[in-house]
Design a protein around this motif. Sequence first.
Motif: not given
Length: 85
Positions: A8-24
């Motif tokens: 997901l971080a590769e697919e949406f690099p602009q949201f990498a930090a947000r992806i990590s935050e939401l997963k946690q």
Amino acid sequence: MSHVPHTLAEEFPQFAARISELKQQGGHFATLAERYYEVNREVHGAESGLTPMEGLAEADLRKKRAALKDEIYALLTADAEGVEG
């Protein structure tokens, strides 16, 4: 056809930090992300020949991965709009 996993971080690099935050945080996004990674691993296994699979089954997995990615993107962009607006 790519033989590289699509994180997901590769697919949406602009949201990498947000992806990590939401997963946690857990919840619906975390569940979707986990399902995406599971399906993505299956697709990668089929594409690389590690998991023998019929073409139609592989195509169905790709469609499932795309649908999950679309839903994840919708959540990411809806959340971003809520933060900005």
